[in-house]
Structure formats: structure tokens, C-alpha cells
Design an enzyme around this catalytic site. Structure first.
Site, PDB file in Angstrom:
ATOM      1  N   ALA A   1      -1.976   4.571  -3.404  1.00  0.00           N
ATOM      2  CA  ALA A   1      -2.642   3.326  -4.365  1.00  0.00           C
ATOM      3  C   ALA A   1      -2.689   2.125  -3.255  1.00  0.00           C
ATOM      4  O   ALA A   1      -1.973   1.345  -2.307  1.00  0.00           O
ATOM      5  CB  ALA A   1      -1.088   2.723  -4.961  1.00  0.00           C
TER       6      ALA A   1
ATOM      7  N   PRO B   1       0.638   5.568  -0.306  1.00  0.00           N
ATOM      8  CA  PRO B   1      -0.450   6.881  -0.511  1.00  0.00           C
ATOM      9  C   PRO B   1      -2.303   7.430  -0.837  1.00  0.00           C
ATOM     10  O   PRO B   1      -3.068   7.641  -0.564  1.00  0.00           O
ATOM     11  CB  PRO B   1      -0.237   8.270   0.096  1.00  0.00           C
ATOM     12  CG  PRO B   1       1.442   7.748   0.662  1.00  0.00           C
ATOM     13  CD  PRO B   1       1.520   6.329  -0.132  1.00  0.00           C
TER      14      PRO B   1
ATOM     15  N   PHE C   1       0.957   2.143   6.162  1.00  0.00           N
ATOM     16  CA  PHE C   1      -0.401   1.236   6.631  1.00  0.00           C
ATOM     17  C   PHE C   1       0.892  -0.734   6.411  1.00  0.00           C
ATOM     18  O   PHE C   1       0.084  -1.145   6.075  1.00  0.00           O
ATOM     19  CB  PHE C   1      -1.682   0.886   6.127  1.00  0.00           C
ATOM     20  CG  PHE C   1      -2.544   2.171   6.411  1.00  0.00           C
ATOM     21  CD1 PHE C   1      -2.768   1.955   8.139  1.00  0.00           C
ATOM     22  CD2 PHE C   1      -2.735   2.551   5.063  1.00  0.00           C
ATOM     23  CE1 PHE C   1      -3.693   3.397   8.242  1.00  0.00           C
ATOM     24  CE2 PHE C   1      -3.754   3.706   6.126  1.00  0.00           C
ATOM     25  CZ  PHE C   1      -4.056   3.765   7.102  1.00  0.00           C
TER      26      PHE C   1
ATOM     27  N   THR D   1       0.584  -1.343  -0.068  1.00  0.00           N
ATOM     28  CA  THR D   1       0.045   0.236   0.308  1.00  0.00           C
ATOM     29  C   THR D   1       1.057   1.248   0.065  1.00  0.00           C
ATOM     30  O   THR D   1       1.725   0.979   0.485  1.00  0.00           O
ATOM     31  CB  THR D   1      -0.657  -0.081   1.396  1.00  0.00           C
ATOM     32  OG1 THR D   1      -1.553  -1.057   1.333  1.00  0.00           O
ATOM     33  CG2 THR D   1      -1.771   1.078   1.164  1.00  0.00           C
TER      34      THR D   1
ATOM     35  N   GLU E   1      -4.581 -13.783   1.592  1.00  0.00           N
ATOM     36  CA  GLU E   1      -4.709 -12.959   2.717  1.00  0.00           C
ATOM     37  C   GLU E   1      -5.817 -12.822   3.050  1.00  0.00           C
ATOM     38  O   GLU E   1      -6.166 -12.892   4.119  1.00  0.00           O
ATOM     39  CB  GLU E   1      -3.676 -12.485   2.149  1.00  0.00           C
ATOM     40  CG  GLU E   1      -4.274 -10.551   2.984  1.00  0.00           C
ATOM     41  CD  GLU E   1      -3.966  -9.573   2.310  1.00  0.00           C
ATOM     42  OE1 GLU E   1      -3.884  -9.153   1.164  1.00  0.00           O
ATOM     43  OE2 GLU E   1      -3.428  -8.396   3.199  1.00  0.00           O
TER      44      GLU E   1
ATOM     45  N   SER F   1       2.384  -3.536   7.996  1.00  0.00           N
ATOM     46  CA  SER F   1       2.585  -4.070   9.642  1.00  0.00           C
ATOM     47  C   SER F   1       3.941  -4.654   9.487  1.00  0.00           C
ATOM     48  O   SER F   1       3.906  -5.265   9.067  1.00  0.00           O
ATOM     49  CB  SER F   1       1.288  -4.911  10.089  1.00  0.00           C
ATOM     50  OG  SER F   1      -0.001  -4.011   9.350  1.00  0.00           O
TER      51      SER F   1
HETATM   52  C1  FAD Z   1      -4.444  -1.913  10.417  1.00  0.00           C
HETATM   53  C2  FAD Z   1      -4.116  -1.974   8.588  1.00  0.00           C
HETATM   54  C3  FAD Z   1      -2.968  -2.605   8.437  1.00  0.00           C
HETATM   55  C4  FAD Z   1      -2.498  -2.472   6.960  1.00  0.00           C
HETATM   56  N1  FAD Z   1      -1.452  -3.389   6.544  1.00  0.00           N
HETATM   57  C5  FAD Z   1      -0.943  -3.273   5.233  1.00  0.00           C
HETATM   58  C6  FAD Z   1       0.126  -4.321   5.112  1.00  0.00           C
HETATM   59  O1  FAD Z   1       0.527  -4.979   5.695  1.00  0.00           O
HETATM   60  N2  FAD Z   1       0.691  -4.044   3.988  1.00  0.00           N
HETATM   61  C7  FAD Z   1      -0.033  -3.159   2.878  1.00  0.00           C
HETATM   62  O2  FAD Z   1       0.535  -3.360   1.314  1.00  0.00           O
HETATM   63  N3  FAD Z   1      -1.051  -2.685   3.416  1.00  0.00           N
HETATM   64  C8  FAD Z   1      -1.838  -2.608   4.811  1.00  0.00           C
HETATM   65  N4  FAD Z   1      -3.059  -2.665   4.509  1.00  0.00           N
HETATM   66  C9  FAD Z   1      -3.704  -1.663   4.259  1.00  0.00           C
HETATM   67  C10 FAD Z   1      -4.773  -2.503   3.559  1.00  0.00           C
HETATM   68  O3  FAD Z   1      -4.740  -2.960   2.501  1.00  0.00           O
HETATM   69  C11 FAD Z   1      -5.093  -0.984   2.352  1.00  0.00           C
HETATM   70  O4  FAD Z   1      -6.338  -0.408   3.631  1.00  0.00           O
HETATM   71  C12 FAD Z   1      -6.252  -1.846   1.654  1.00  0.00           C
HETATM   72  O5  FAD Z   1      -5.168  -2.093   0.863  1.00  0.00           O
HETATM   73  C13 FAD Z   1      -6.739  -0.442   1.154  1.00  0.00           C
HETATM   74  O6  FAD Z   1      -6.300   0.422   0.598  1.00  0.00           O
HETATM   75  P1  FAD Z   1      -6.961   1.977   1.397  1.00  0.00           P
HETATM   76  O7  FAD Z   1      -6.542   1.987   2.225  1.00  0.00           O
HETATM   77  O8  FAD Z   1      -6.234   2.830  -0.236  1.00  0.00           O
HETATM   78  O9  FAD Z   1      -8.705   2.322   0.075  1.00  0.00           O
HETATM   79  P2  FAD Z   1      -9.121   2.409  -1.327  1.00  0.00           P
HETATM   80  O10 FAD Z   1      -8.599   1.983  -2.156  1.00  0.00           O
HETATM   81  O11 FAD Z   1      -8.465   4.204  -1.131  1.00  0.00           O
HETATM   82  O12 FAD Z   1     -10.649   2.205  -1.357  1.00  0.00           O
HETATM   83  C14 FAD Z   1     -11.486   2.848  -0.297  1.00  0.00           C
HETATM   84  C15 FAD Z   1     -12.690   1.752   0.170  1.00  0.00           C
HETATM   85  O13 FAD Z   1     -13.513   2.166  -1.389  1.00  0.00           O
HETATM   86  C16 FAD Z   1     -13.487   0.655  -2.046  1.00  0.00           C
HETATM   87  N5  FAD Z   1     -13.600   0.275  -3.040  1.00  0.00           N
HETATM   88  C17 FAD Z   1     -12.608   0.802  -4.393  1.00  0.00           C
HETATM   89  N6  FAD Z   1     -12.370   0.925  -4.991  1.00  0.00           N
HETATM   90  C18 FAD Z   1     -13.373   0.235  -5.021  1.00  0.00           C
HETATM   91  C19 FAD Z   1     -14.665  -0.148  -6.301  1.00  0.00           C
HETATM   92  N7  FAD Z   1     -13.887   0.378  -7.728  1.00  0.00           N
HETATM   93  N8  FAD Z   1     -16.057  -0.374  -5.710  1.00  0.00           N
HETATM   94  C20 FAD Z   1     -16.392  -0.348  -4.983  1.00  0.00           C
HETATM   95  N9  FAD Z   1     -15.029  -0.916  -3.824  1.00  0.00           N
HETATM   96  C21 FAD Z   1     -14.357   0.178  -4.041  1.00  0.00           C
HETATM   97  C22 FAD Z   1     -12.826   0.022  -1.121  1.00  0.00           C
HETATM   98  O14 FAD Z   1     -13.208  -1.283  -0.976  1.00  0.00           O
HETATM   99  C23 FAD Z   1     -12.473   0.728   0.378  1.00  0.00           C
HETATM  100  O15 FAD Z   1     -13.735  -0.170   1.100  1.00  0.00           O
HETATM  101  C24 FAD Z   1      -2.834  -2.511   6.121  1.00  0.00           C
HETATM  102  C25 FAD Z   1      -4.277  -1.770   6.812  1.00  0.00           C
HETATM  103  C26 FAD Z   1      -4.773  -1.617   7.789  1.00  0.00           C
HETATM  104  C27 FAD Z   1      -5.536  -0.260   8.280  1.00  0.00           C
END
Ligand code: FAD
Length: 393
Positions: free
Chosen positions: A129, A127, A155, A125, A243, A157
Site C-alpha cells: 500500500a 509493502p 520507506f 506506506t 506534504e 523516514s
Molecule cells: C526516500 C523515500 C522516503 C519516503 N518516506 C516516507 C515516509 O516517511 N513515510 C511514508 O509513509 N512513506 C514514505 N515513502 C514512500 C512514498 O510515499 C511512496 O513511495 C509513495 O506513496 C508511492 O507509493 P509506492 O512506492 O508504493 O508506489 P505505487 O503505489 O506502487 O505506485 C507506483 C507508481 O505508479 C503511479 N500510480 C499509481 N496509481 C496510479 C494511477 N491510478 N494513475 C497514475 N499513476 C499511478 C504512482 O504515482 C507511482 O509513480 C518514502 C519513499 C521514498 C522513496
């Protein structure tokens, strides 16, 4: 497909159950309060060989399957624990044992299987993507036998608690590929020796050791690339799909734990002179959702007793209904009431309730009725005028 646990899986489950007795709810609550990593718990599971559950036996692992891993995680969560470090280790060892070079497998897998190394961190992940992973901007440039990585991740972990991290970067720009997913590559970063990683802890709403990372010219040996250069998307799916399965298992375990706690509370909490569990509003949802406590819900096809009773009640009701219906239908005619049009709902439509039956697809009209003045004359107040009443069968 048989869903009952195998004999081996039963042994795994009972081992986890015994182990979890040594890590009671107070242990987890203490960690939550301090936002700490479950070091003692992870060390104990590693000592028991669970770190190598998905590592093939030729590298000293248990050669287990994804369902074994899902069961372990579910059981830990169903007993009030938090197995996150292990979901990381499970899906990453799944990836490395399938896609890394022989040299990398031989170098790391035996130590991972013995619990001498931890591989619990995965950096994808950024900012800009998250779900749209093709948009990552972290770049890895090859220079001789090494890659130099530059970028920003959020994010991520367990960076501090892990020895190895799998990182996703672009080795070709997004615009150059015929597909958006081309140009992605995966790297195994040895966090014990990597230089140029700046990390800051991110506060999360639950106890998760999660970080923001700046990667300033981080050097990784070329042999640490997992899979072909620019074709990392396929191996990546072998991280993301397991995962999701593993995290879903943890959620099922959480649900078992919370339902059992809720049921206990509903038995103990007395309001208006009786436990709140004795009221329908509290007991019905809990009764129908509480799984038999000793059984894992994801693999044991047996339904909880209360659910079975409900199904039997429904079956006998439907038998009564079909008897009634057949009396009124001429042989060969469709057995539906004239007032139950359920076309397209997939339900044969044999509702005999005298009021709203509540079944999905029941279009009996009227679904509810106005309380007649004769029935309500004694209790009717101006506030209740015009209200409707639903009645069961
Ligand atoms: C506690 C925690 C631990 C994490 N650990 C890791 C880690 O170890 N490694 C890592 O790489 N990442 C990690 N993450 C990141 C996590 O995997 C991402 O938050 C996730 O991939 C979603 O990305 P985003 O937050 O940018 O959401 P966005 O991509 O901005 O999406 C926001 C929301 O919109 C929804 N959405 C987006 N596009 C669509 C669509 N086309 N149709 C319907 N819904 C849609 C998504 O499902 C989501 O609910 C962690 C996050 C948290 C909160």
C-alpha cells in the site's frame, strides 16, 4: 492574489540566507558521503525557532502559514541544503495542532516549538500500500485505554532521529466500511518509550534516513489517537496535501540551485576556444530558466530579466504582425492569414514567418521546406540530399 513575499516573509528569507552561509555545500556533500542526518543544521534551525513555525502561538510556536513553511524550504534547497527533516515536522505539526486532542496538544506542542522534541516521522506506506493507502494492513486494536498495533511499514523516514511519529493503521477492516477510506485511524507514537518497533535502514539513492519497520504489539495510549477512530482519512489529507506543497517547494529550490550551478559552469567551461555558455544550445535554456538568484521563484511574481526581454521581443513581433495583418484585412474581418488555421488552439493565428515559426498551434503549410538545390549547390553532399531546413522569421 499577491505573490510577493510579505515583510515578515522577507525577514524569514534573509534569516535563512544568513543561516545557510554557515552550512555551505561542503557540509551537505559531507553528509551525503556519510549518508548522515544533518544534526547540526537541524539543531541550529530549532534553536532559531523554525521547528515551531507552523505551531500556533498559544503553544509557543510562530503561528506561521503553509506559505511561510514553503518559502523556508525552498530557500534552504536553493542554497544547496536538504530541508527534509523540516518538511516532516511542518506537515505533522500542522496535523497535530488541528486534529489532536487538547491534552496531546498541551503535552507535546510547546516542547516541539522550543526544539526540545522532534516530530519528523510519518508511517503510512506498506509493502502492498503506497498510493493506494486504503489497502494498508497494519492493525490497531483497542484494549481498555490503549491500542495494540501490529503491522509492517516500509520507506518510513527519520524514525531513528525523531522523538514522535504519526502512524496510520486500520481500526476496522477495509471490507467493513461503506467507503474504502473508512476504518483508518491516526496515532501519535512516542518513539522514546514505544516497545516492539524493529527497524532496518533502507539504502536510498540520495541522503535520506529511511527505514523498514516491523510493529510487534506496539502499545499506544488511547489519548494519542488523532481524530476520531476509523475516520482518520480527513486528517490524513491534512498531512498529504501540505506534504505535496512542501516537497514541491523543495523541488523548486533544487531547480534554482542546479540552474545556477549549471550557469556558472557554462561560463567557466571553455570548448573550441569559447565558454560553452556562449553557444546557443547551452545559453538559451539556461538564460530563460535562470531566476534572479536573490529572489524566491515561488512567491515573487517578478520575472527574470532575460525572460522579460524575450517577452518584449515577442510583443514587438506580434505588434509588427498585427500591423501587417490589418493592412491586408478589410475592416471587421477576422485578422488571420488564409494559411493559418488555428481553430481550437486559442491562438489568433497571426504568423508571418517565412518558414516554420515554431509557435504551438501554427499550422502554416508547409511548416518546413526542402532545401532548394540553388541555395545548397555549393555545400550539398550526397548525405544531405532530401534533408529539410527550418527557417526562422
Ligand atoms: C526516500 C523515500 C522516503 C519516503 N518516506 C516516507 C515516509 O516517511 N513515510 C511514508 O509513509 N512513506 C514514505 N515513502 C514512500 C512514498 O510515499 C511512496 O513511495 C509513495 O506513496 C508511492 O507509493 P509506492 O512506492 O508504493 O508506489 P505505487 O503505489 O506502487 O505506485 C507506483 C507508481 O505508479 C503511479 N500510480 C499509481 N496509481 C496510479 C494511477 N491510478 N494513475 C497514475 N499513476 C499511478 C504512482 O504515482 C507511482 O509513480 C518514502 C519513499 C521514498 C522513496
Amino acid at each position: 492574489m499577491a505573490l510577493a513575499p510579505s515583510d515578515t516573509q522577507r525577514v524569514i528569507l534573509s534569516t535563512i540566507a544568513r543561516l545557510m552561509d554557515r552550512f555551505p555545500p561542503d557540509y551537505w556533500k559531507g553528509l551525503e558521503d556519510r549518508e548522515s542526518y544533518p544534526e547540526a543544521f537541524v539543531a541550529e534551525l530549532e534553536a532559531q525557532g523554525f521547528g515551531g513555525l507552523l505551531i500556533p502561538s498559544e503553544y509557543g510556536g510562530a503561528g506561521g502559514s503553509l506559505s511561510d513553511a514553503a518559502l523556508v524550504l525552498e530557500e534552504i534547497h536553493a542554497r544547496g541544503g536538504n530541508a527534509q527533516p523540516f518538511h516532516g515536522q511542518f506537515y505533522l505539526s500542522f496535523l497535530v495542532s488541528r486534529f489532536a486532542s487538547d491534552a496531546i496538544r498541551r503535552k507535546f506542542l510547546p516542547d516541539l516549538a522550543q526544539g526540545k522534541l522532534r516530530m519528523q516521522s510519518f508511517a503510512l506506506t506498506e509493502p502492498d500500500a503506497g498510493s493506494d493507502l486504503a489497502r494498508i494492513a497494519t492493525v490497531a486494536k483497542r484494549q481498555g485505554d490503549r491500542y495494540r498495533i501490529q503491522g509492517h511499514k516500509v520507506f518510513i523516514s527519520r524514525v531513528e532521529q525523531s522523538d514522535l511519529m504519526v502512524l496510520v493503521a486500520r481500526t476496522a477492516p477495509l471490507e467493513e466500511g461503506a467507503k474504502r477510506t473508512e476504518g483508518l485511524s491516526l496515532f501519535l507514537v512516542d518513539l522514546r518509550e514505544a516497545k516492539g518497533i524493529e527497524r532496518t535502514r533502507i539504502r536510498t539513492m540520495f541522503n535520506s534516513q529511511t527505514y523498514e519497520l516491523f510493529l510487534n504489539d506496539v502499545e499506544v495510549p488511547a489519548e494519542n489517537r488523532i481524530g476520531e477512530e476509523g475516520r482518520g482519512f480527513e486528517p490524513l489529507l491534512h498531512v498529504l496535501n501540505p506534504e505535496r506543497i512542501l516537497i514541491a517547494s523543495e523541488c523548486i529550490g533544487d531547480a534554482r540551485w542546479f540552474i545556477e550551478r549549471s550557469a556558472e559552469y557554462a561560463k567557466q567551461r571553455v570548448v573550441f576556444g569559447r565558454p560553452i555558455g556562449a553557444t546557443r544550445g547551452s545559453s538559451s535554456p539556461l538564460r530563460t530558466r535562470t531566476p534572479a538568484s536573490s529572489r524566491p521563484t515561488s512567491c515573487d511574481g517578478t520575472r527574470p530579466d532575460s525572460t522579460r526581454r524575450m517577452r518584449m521581443r515577442r510583443r514587438s513581433a506580434s505588434m509588427r504582425t498585427s500591423r501587417n495583418t490589418s493592412r491586408r484585412s478589410a475592416p471587421g474581418r477576422r485578422r488571420t492569414w488564409p494559411w493559418t488555421s488555428t481553430a481550437g488552439t486559442g491562438w489568433p493565428g497571426t504568423c508571418t514567418s517565412s518558414g516554420r515559426c515554431g509557435r504551438r498551434g501554427c499550422t502554416r503549410w508547409p511548416p518546413s521546406r526542402t532545401i532548394s538545390s540553388s541555395r545548397t549547390s555549393r555545400i550539398r553532399s550526397s548525405a544531405s540530399r532530401g534533408r529539410t531546413e527550418s527557417r526562422g522569421p
